[in-house]
Design a protein around this motif. Structure first.
Motif, PDB file in Angstrom:
ATOM      1  N   VAL A   1       0.833  -1.201   0.000  1.00 20.53           N
ATOM      2  CA  VAL A   1       0.000   0.000   0.000  1.00 20.53           C
ATOM      3  C   VAL A   1       0.872   1.257   0.000  1.00 20.53           C
ATOM      4  N   LEU A   2       1.902   1.271   0.830  1.00 24.60           N
ATOM      5  CA  LEU A   2       2.812   2.433   0.875  1.00 24.60           C
ATOM      6  C   LEU A   2       3.523   2.648  -0.463  1.00 24.60           C
ATOM      7  N   VAL A   3       3.941   1.576  -1.103  1.00 16.91           N
ATOM      8  CA  VAL A   3       4.612   1.686  -2.411  1.00 16.91           C
ATOM      9  C   VAL A   3       3.640   2.241  -3.447  1.00 16.91           C
ATOM     10  N   VAL A   4       2.396   1.755  -3.448  1.00 16.37           N
ATOM     11  CA  VAL A   4       1.387   2.242  -4.398  1.00 16.37           C
ATOM     12  C   VAL A   4       1.096   3.722  -4.150  1.00 16.37           C
ATOM     13  N   VAL A   5       0.939   4.131  -2.911  1.00 16.74           N
ATOM     14  CA  VAL A   5       0.680   5.537  -2.576  1.00 16.74           C
ATOM     15  C   VAL A   5       1.871   6.403  -2.986  1.00 16.74           C
ATOM     16  N   ALA A   6       3.081   5.956  -2.719  1.00 16.38           N
ATOM     17  CA  ALA A   6       4.278   6.718  -3.087  1.00 16.38           C
ATOM     18  C   ALA A   6       4.386   6.860  -4.602  1.00 16.38           C
ATOM     19  N   ALA A   7       4.094   5.788  -5.340  1.00 16.06           N
ATOM     20  CA  ALA A   7       4.151   5.837  -6.799  1.00 16.06           C
ATOM     21  C   ALA A   7       3.096   6.799  -7.344  1.00 16.06           C
ATOM     22  N   ALA A   8       1.896   6.773  -6.780  1.00 20.50           N
ATOM     23  CA  ALA A   8       0.831   7.673  -7.225  1.00 20.50           C
ATOM     24  C   ALA A   8       1.208   9.130  -6.945  1.00 20.50           C
ATOM     25  N   ALA A   9       1.776   9.382  -5.779  1.00 18.14           N
ATOM     26  CA  ALA A   9       2.196  10.750  -5.443  1.00 18.14           C
ATOM     27  C   ALA A   9       3.307  11.212  -6.376  1.00 18.14           C
ATOM     28  N   LEU A  10       4.234  10.340  -6.685  1.00 18.39           N
ATOM     29  CA  LEU A  10       5.333  10.684  -7.588  1.00 18.39           C
ATOM     30  C   LEU A  10       4.808  11.008  -8.981  1.00 18.39           C
ATOM     31  N   LEU A  11       3.876  10.188  -9.487  1.00 20.55           N
ATOM     32  CA  LEU A  11       3.283  10.456 -10.799  1.00 20.55           C
ATOM     33  C   LEU A  11       2.519  11.779 -10.805  1.00 20.55           C
ATOM     34  N   PHE A  12       1.790  12.048  -9.747  1.00 20.83           N
ATOM     35  CA  PHE A  12       1.020  13.291  -9.657  1.00 20.83           C
ATOM     36  C   PHE A  12       1.943  14.504  -9.678  1.00 20.83           C
ATOM     37  N   LEU A  13       3.001  14.478  -8.864  1.00 21.91           N
ATOM     38  CA  LEU A  13       3.937  15.602  -8.808  1.00 21.91           C
ATOM     39  C   LEU A  13       4.704  15.754 -10.114  1.00 21.91           C
ATOM     40  N   ASN A  14       5.068  14.659 -10.746  1.00 16.65           N
ATOM     41  CA  ASN A  14       5.777  14.720 -12.018  1.00 16.65           C
ATOM     42  C   ASN A  14       4.890  15.341 -13.098  1.00 16.65           C
ATOM     43  N   GLY A  15       3.602  14.997 -13.105  1.00 15.28           N
ATOM     44  CA  GLY A  15       2.665  15.584 -14.067  1.00 15.28           C
ATOM     45  C   GLY A  15       2.508  17.080 -13.861  1.00 15.28           C
ATOM     46  N   ARG A  16       2.487  17.529 -12.627  1.00 12.28           N
ATOM     47  CA  ARG A  16       2.371  18.972 -12.345  1.00 12.28           C
ATOM     48  C   ARG A  16       3.617  19.713 -12.801  1.00 12.28           C
ATOM     49  N   ASN A  17       4.786  19.124 -12.611  1.00  7.74           N
ATOM     50  CA  ASN A  17       6.031  19.767 -13.053  1.00  7.74           C
ATOM     51  C   ASN A  17       6.066  19.905 -14.563  1.00  7.74           C
ATOM     52  N   GLN A  18       5.599  18.893 -15.281  1.00  4.48           N
ATOM     53  CA  GLN A  18       5.579  18.978 -16.736  1.00  4.48           C
ATOM     54  C   GLN A  18       4.625  20.068 -17.205  1.00  4.48           C
ATOM     55  N   GLU A  19       3.460  20.187 -16.544  1.00  2.00           N
ATOM     56  CA  GLU A  19       2.509  21.231 -16.916  1.00  2.00           C
ATOM     57  C   GLU A  19       3.109  22.609 -16.690  1.00  2.00           C
ATOM     58  N   SER A  20       3.787  22.828 -15.565  1.00  2.95           N
ATOM     59  CA  SER A  20       4.369  24.142 -15.301  1.00  2.95           C
ATOM     60  C   SER A  20       5.511  24.419 -16.261  1.00  2.95           C
ATOM     61  N   ASP A  21       6.281  23.379 -16.656  1.00  2.00           N
ATOM     62  CA  ASP A  21       7.338  23.567 -17.645  1.00  2.00           C
ATOM     63  C   ASP A  21       6.754  23.970 -18.988  1.00  2.00           C
ATOM     64  N   GLU A  22       5.623  23.334 -19.371  1.00  2.00           N
ATOM     65  CA  GLU A  22       4.969  23.689 -20.626  1.00  2.00           C
ATOM     66  C   GLU A  22       4.449  25.123 -20.586  1.00  2.00           C
ATOM     67  N   GLU A  23       3.850  25.521 -19.458  1.00  2.00           N
ATOM     68  CA  GLU A  23       3.354  26.894 -19.317  1.00  2.00           C
ATOM     69  C   GLU A  23       4.512  27.876 -19.393  1.00  2.00           C
ATOM     70  N   HIS A  24       5.609  27.559 -18.737  1.00  2.00           N
ATOM     71  CA  HIS A  24       6.779  28.441 -18.750  1.00  2.00           C
ATOM     72  C   HIS A  24       7.358  28.534 -20.158  1.00  2.00           C
ATOM     73  N   GLY A  25       7.391  27.405 -20.872  1.00  2.00           N
ATOM     74  CA  GLY A  25       7.903  27.398 -22.240  1.00  2.00           C
ATOM     75  C   GLY A  25       7.032  28.214 -23.175  1.00  2.00           C
ATOM     76  N   SER A  26       5.710  28.129 -23.017  1.00  2.00           N
ATOM     77  CA  SER A  26       4.821  28.908 -23.886  1.00  2.00           C
ATOM     78  C   SER A  26       4.902  30.393 -23.562  1.00  2.00           C
ATOM     79  N   ALA A  27       5.125  30.736 -22.295  1.00  2.00           N
ATOM     80  CA  ALA A  27       5.287  32.146 -21.936  1.00  2.00           C
ATOM     81  C   ALA A  27       6.572  32.700 -22.525  1.00  2.00           C
ATOM     82  N   ALA A  28       7.620  31.894 -22.521  1.00  2.61           N
ATOM     83  CA  ALA A  28       8.882  32.348 -23.107  1.00  2.61           C
ATOM     84  C   ALA A  28       8.750  32.492 -24.613  1.00  2.61           C
ATOM     85  N   ALA A  29       7.989  31.600 -25.250  1.00  2.00           N
ATOM     86  CA  ALA A  29       7.792  31.690 -26.692  1.00  2.00           C
ATOM     87  C   ALA A  29       6.953  32.911 -27.046  1.00  2.00           C
TER      88      ALA A  29
END
Length: 166
Positions: free
Chosen positions: A9-37
């Motif tokens: 259960v702890l491994v599944v929760v940790a993996a889900a949290a990691l995926l969630f945070l990684n997805g948010r970082n990619q979205e902010s990188d995309e927003e930052h890239g479009s603002a720079a463009a």
């Protein structure tokens, strides 16, 4: 067995949290890239050097002035080039009203740069200088034609590339 289930259960929760945070970082990188463009690289338009007599008593002082305009884009640069004779004349008139004492101060140069910016913007339909200038009524009528308006800030800055007073 209970310990194994808790670990899973702890491994599944940790993996889900990691995926969630990684997805948010990619979205902010995309927003930052479009603002720079979206940020537009300015266009610089150097004007020919000007030599202008100053308004000092005796009339024996002059300034050699090099100006580069920072413009919003190439479209604005081509528009400025179309009106360059009028713009240069206006700049010469502005500078010739100054004294060497005034232009030797930083504040005097900054004030002149602001007035030159307005002078460059005026024939493009951007400045507020047309009000109260009867000699420019024909130009003011042209400025109000649809399609001539550029966005505010098309003339971003006036840069001095040389400033010699003698």
């Amino acid at each position: 067995m209970l310990i194994g289930a808790i670990v899973v259960v702890l491994v599944v929760v940790a993996a889900a949290a990691l995926l969630f945070l990684n997805g948010r970082n990619q979205e902010s990188d995309e927003e930052h890239g479009s603002a720079a463009a979206a940020a537009v690289v300015p266009t610089f338009l150097p004007l020919d050097n000007m030599v202008v007599n100053l308004a000092d008593p005796g009339g024996d002082r002059f300034v050699q002035l090099g100006i580069t305009l920072e413009l919003a884009d190439d479209k604005t640069a081509s528009l400025v080039k179309q009106y360059l004779p009028s713009i240069r004349s206006g700049i010469l008139m502005l500078v010739s009203q100054r004294s060497s004492e005034e232009l030797l101060l930083r504040e005097g140069k900054e004030k002149l740069a602001a007035e030159i910016r307005e002078e460059v913007s005026r024939p493009l339909g951007l400045g507020s200088a047309k009000k109260g200038r009867a000699q420019d009524e024909d130009l003011a009528d042209e400025e109000e034609r649809p399609g001539r308006q550029q966005p505010q800030g098309a003339v971003r800055r006036v840069l001095f590339s040389s400033f010699i007073i003698q």
